[in-house]
Structures are given as C-alpha cells and as structure tokens.
Write a protein that holds these residues in place. Sequence first.
Motif, PDB file in Angstrom:
ATOM      1  N   GLY A 251      35.009  21.932  53.108  1.00 23.51           N
ATOM      2  CA  GLY A 251      34.758  20.824  52.798  1.00 23.51           C
ATOM      3  C   GLY A 251      36.175  19.915  52.494  1.00 23.51           C
ATOM      4  N   GLU A 252      36.007  19.400  51.284  1.00 17.33           N
ATOM      5  CA  GLU A 252      37.107  18.527  50.697  1.00 17.33           C
ATOM      6  C   GLU A 252      38.162  19.481  50.518  1.00 17.33           C
ATOM      7  N   GLU A 253      37.681  20.791  49.849  1.00 12.12           N
ATOM      8  CA  GLU A 253      38.888  21.572  49.237  1.00 12.12           C
ATOM      9  C   GLU A 253      38.661  22.889  50.401  1.00 12.12           C
ATOM     10  N   PHE A 254      40.051  23.534  50.676  1.00 11.46           N
ATOM     11  CA  PHE A 254      40.068  24.659  51.312  1.00 11.46           C
ATOM     12  C   PHE A 254      39.403  25.683  50.725  1.00 11.46           C
ATOM     13  N   PRO A 255      38.576  26.647  51.408  1.00  5.67           N
ATOM     14  CA  PRO A 255      37.556  27.392  50.939  1.00  5.67           C
ATOM     15  C   PRO A 255      38.358  28.710  50.032  1.00  5.67           C
ATOM     16  N   LEU A 256      39.268  28.959  50.580  1.00  6.68           N
ATOM     17  CA  LEU A 256      40.097  29.882  49.987  1.00  6.68           C
ATOM     18  C   LEU A 256      40.477  29.651  48.606  1.00  6.68           C
ATOM     19  N   ARG A 257      40.744  28.500  48.227  1.00  7.90           N
ATOM     20  CA  ARG A 257      41.050  27.914  46.939  1.00  7.90           C
ATOM     21  C   ARG A 257      39.783  27.933  46.120  1.00  7.90           C
ATOM     22  N   SER A 258      38.692  27.142  46.872  1.00 12.20           N
ATOM     23  CA  SER A 258      37.759  26.944  45.790  1.00 12.20           C
ATOM     24  C   SER A 258      36.877  28.400  45.698  1.00 12.20           C
ATOM     25  N   HIS A 259      37.055  29.343  46.634  1.00  8.28           N
ATOM     26  CA  HIS A 259      36.364  30.775  46.347  1.00  8.28           C
ATOM     27  C   HIS A 259      37.519  31.499  45.824  1.00  8.28           C
ATOM     28  N   TRP A 260      38.659  31.096  45.105  1.00  8.98           N
ATOM     29  CA  TRP A 260      39.520  32.074  44.927  1.00  8.98           C
ATOM     30  C   TRP A 260      39.429  33.202  43.889  1.00  8.98           C
ATOM     31  N   ASP A 261      38.711  33.110  43.244  1.00  9.96           N
ATOM     32  CA  ASP A 261      38.298  34.082  42.003  1.00  9.96           C
ATOM     33  C   ASP A 261      37.445  35.118  42.612  1.00  9.96           C
ATOM     34  N   GLN A 262      36.645  34.871  43.812  1.00  4.64           N
ATOM     35  CA  GLN A 262      35.891  35.750  44.527  1.00  4.64           C
ATOM     36  C   GLN A 262      36.853  36.860  45.393  1.00  4.64           C
ATOM     37  N   VAL A 263      37.880  36.019  45.794  1.00 10.93           N
ATOM     38  CA  VAL A 263      39.161  36.428  46.858  1.00 10.93           C
ATOM     39  C   VAL A 263      40.054  37.471  45.974  1.00 10.93           C
ATOM     40  N   ALA A 264      40.321  37.072  45.149  1.00 15.41           N
ATOM     41  CA  ALA A 264      41.255  37.743  44.062  1.00 15.41           C
ATOM     42  C   ALA A 264      40.445  39.139  43.440  1.00 15.41           C
ATOM     43  N   GLY A 265      39.066  38.700  43.329  1.00 15.61           N
ATOM     44  CA  GLY A 265      38.334  40.027  42.902  1.00 15.61           C
ATOM     45  C   GLY A 265      38.308  41.146  43.794  1.00 15.61           C
ATOM     46  N   LEU A 266      38.252  40.653  45.220  1.00 13.84           N
ATOM     47  CA  LEU A 266      38.309  41.528  46.146  1.00 13.84           C
ATOM     48  C   LEU A 266      39.656  42.384  46.306  1.00 13.84           C
ATOM     49  N   PHE A 267      40.520  41.743  46.335  1.00 17.28           N
ATOM     50  CA  PHE A 267      41.804  42.565  46.346  1.00 17.28           C
ATOM     51  C   PHE A 267      42.099  43.318  45.109  1.00 17.28           C
ATOM     52  N   ALA A 268      41.493  42.804  43.796  1.00 12.66           N
ATOM     53  CA  ALA A 268      41.682  43.544  42.673  1.00 12.66           C
ATOM     54  C   ALA A 268      40.664  44.760  42.794  1.00 12.66           C
ATOM     55  N   ASN A 269      39.422  44.464  43.220  1.00 10.81           N
ATOM     56  CA  ASN A 269      38.530  45.703  43.350  1.00 10.81           C
ATOM     57  C   ASN A 269      38.975  46.840  44.360  1.00 10.81           C
ATOM     58  N   GLY A 270      39.647  46.085  45.486  1.00 12.57           N
ATOM     59  CA  GLY A 270      40.139  47.144  46.460  1.00 12.57           C
ATOM     60  C   GLY A 270      41.184  48.297  45.860  1.00 12.57           C
ATOM     61  N   PHE A 271      42.033  47.543  44.891  1.00 11.15           N
ATOM     62  CA  PHE A 271      42.753  48.559  44.217  1.00 11.15           C
ATOM     63  C   PHE A 271      41.994  49.637  43.421  1.00 11.15           C
ATOM     64  N   ALA A 272      41.174  48.863  42.394  1.00  3.36           N
ATOM     65  CA  ALA A 272      40.599  49.658  41.474  1.00  3.36           C
ATOM     66  C   ALA A 272      39.762  50.855  42.092  1.00  3.36           C
ATOM     67  N   SER A 273      39.211  50.575  43.205  1.00  3.80           N
ATOM     68  CA  SER A 273      38.276  51.690  43.749  1.00  3.80           C
ATOM     69  C   SER A 273      38.938  52.429  45.200  1.00  3.80           C
ATOM     70  N   GLN A 274      40.531  52.513  44.811  1.00  2.00           N
ATOM     71  CA  GLN A 274      41.174  53.102  45.663  1.00  2.00           C
ATOM     72  C   GLN A 274      40.691  54.651  46.129  1.00  2.00           C
ATOM     73  N   HIS A 275      40.592  54.753  47.117  1.00  2.00           N
ATOM     74  CA  HIS A 275      40.053  56.352  47.275  1.00  2.00           C
ATOM     75  C   HIS A 275      40.895  57.444  47.020  1.00  2.00           C
ATOM     76  N   VAL A 276      40.443  58.370  46.250  1.00  2.00           N
ATOM     77  CA  VAL A 276      41.678  59.600  45.982  1.00  2.00           C
ATOM     78  C   VAL A 276      41.030  60.866  46.656  1.00  2.00           C
TER      79      VAL A 276
END
Length: 276
Positions: A251-276
């Motif tokens: 839409g008006e706003e680039f979706p990566l920006r409007s969904h940034w919390d979700q995207v940042a969460g994905l990368f943060a989660n990716g880290f938290a759940s690193q397979h050991v």
Amino acid sequence: MTAYAHLYGKIFLSGTMKVITGLHIGALSDSMSIGGIDSPVVRDPVTRYPYIPGSSLKGKLRSLLERTEFTRQRNGNVEQYFSRPGGGNVKHRHECTKPECPVCRMFGATSSKQDEGNNLPARLAVRDLHLTRESAEELKGLETGLYMTEWKSENGLDRLTAAANPRQIERVPAGSEFHFELVYTVTDTTQILDDWQNIIEQLRILEDDALGGHGSRGYGQVQFKCEQLVVRTLDTYRNGDDSALILDDFGEEFPLRSHWDQVAGLFANGFASQHV
Ligand SMILES: [Zn+2]
C-alpha cells in the motif's frame, strides 16, 4: 582481507516491471548480418526471447545509489568518492570498501590492495528479468520483421561534418512486462530497513530515469509493480518450510516497514531457538 559476514536469512522482492517506452539493452553487435540491425538487444540463447540481464538493473541501481549517497554527503570530494582506495584509475564508480557504507555493503566491493580495505560480498542480487507469459505470447505476434521486438531508426548527425549517420536500434516494445526478483542477504539485522529503504528509493528514482541505452532519447522508461515480499530465516531453511513470512499488501507504506515488529521477531526467534 575478506570481511566476515553473517547469514541470517534472505528477503525476496518480486513483481513485474512494465516497459513504458521502447527499451534497448544491447548485446554485442556480432549478429549484424542477421536482419541488418546495427544495435541488437540481448536475447536468451535458447528461446531467442529478449530478456534483461540482472546485472543491467543492478548496475543501474548501484549508480543511482552512489549518486544519491554522494549528494547526501553535501561537501564530499567527488574525485575521492568516485574512486577506489589503493589507487587504480577507477573513476565514476564508488568503492570505498567500508563495511558501514550503504553502497559498498549493498552492492559489494573488492579492495585493490591486500592491506587496504575489505572485500565485501554483495548483499543484493538481481535475477535476470524474463518476459511474463502474457507478454511473450503477445510479442510473438508482432509483425515488425524482427522476432518479438521492434526497430527504430536513429539519425545521428556528425557535429563537425553534419554528415548523417543513420542507425537501426532494436528495442523491446512499450507495454511489454518482465518478471523481476531482487534477493537480499541479511548479514546485519540492524541494517535491513535502511538497506531496503535505499532499494525502494532507487527503484522509484529509476522510474523517473531510464534503464538501458539511449535514455536521453526517451528510451527505457520503466515502471515497477511490487507484488510479493518473502522473508526466509535460517529456521525456514533448516525446517524446509516454504517461507517464514509472505507480505503482499503493498500500500502506501513498504510492507517490510509496516510489519517490522514481526520481521524483527522472526530473526530474533531464529536466534533464540538456534538448534544445539
Ligand atoms: Zn563505499
């Protein structure tokens, strides 16, 4: 020295690029005898369809970003900015090899001397742009004497002798549509938004500029329609999931920006759940 780079995941932007005015991305003119065109377009060697090499779009985006970044530095030294550390006579191209530089980190840089600067791998890759199925079918029906393209006569005048120098330039006709895909490698999660802001900004500038040759004659006006943004984290790849997140609400706003919390969460989660 090669700068160490993380790989947190990939972000893909895809959609269609519409040709608004005839587009010429030239191939080497070794086929002059075929049809007598002086300046042919690039074609797929197997299908003979015209296509746009990803390097052409990437090179254009790089040169636009170099110029906007240089402009934003206001008092920057043009000689210094458009050259490479360690010498060489590389001019009109920026390559400072600094990992924090928005141009070099996005498009890559190679140091000309071992002991100076870094080799930075490019974060952005641009896939070759191929005709959409509909456009390919339409262009096959063209009756111009050329397969799927048109030709335009340009009558150059020699400024000294005023002698005419007529040339025939092959073009992809206005109205054609190509599929595009940009692939961005996430190497620093804190720079994702900045980098994408730069990408989107250069795509917008390009719409008011020109892709390919003869832009000052009006060739190469293009229009981008972004359709899908796909985020894949390391978890996505490990689990074999199709994708971590698909955004298609441009839409008006680039979706990566409007969904940034979700995207940042994905990368943060990716880290938290690193397979050991
Ligand atoms: Zn740089």
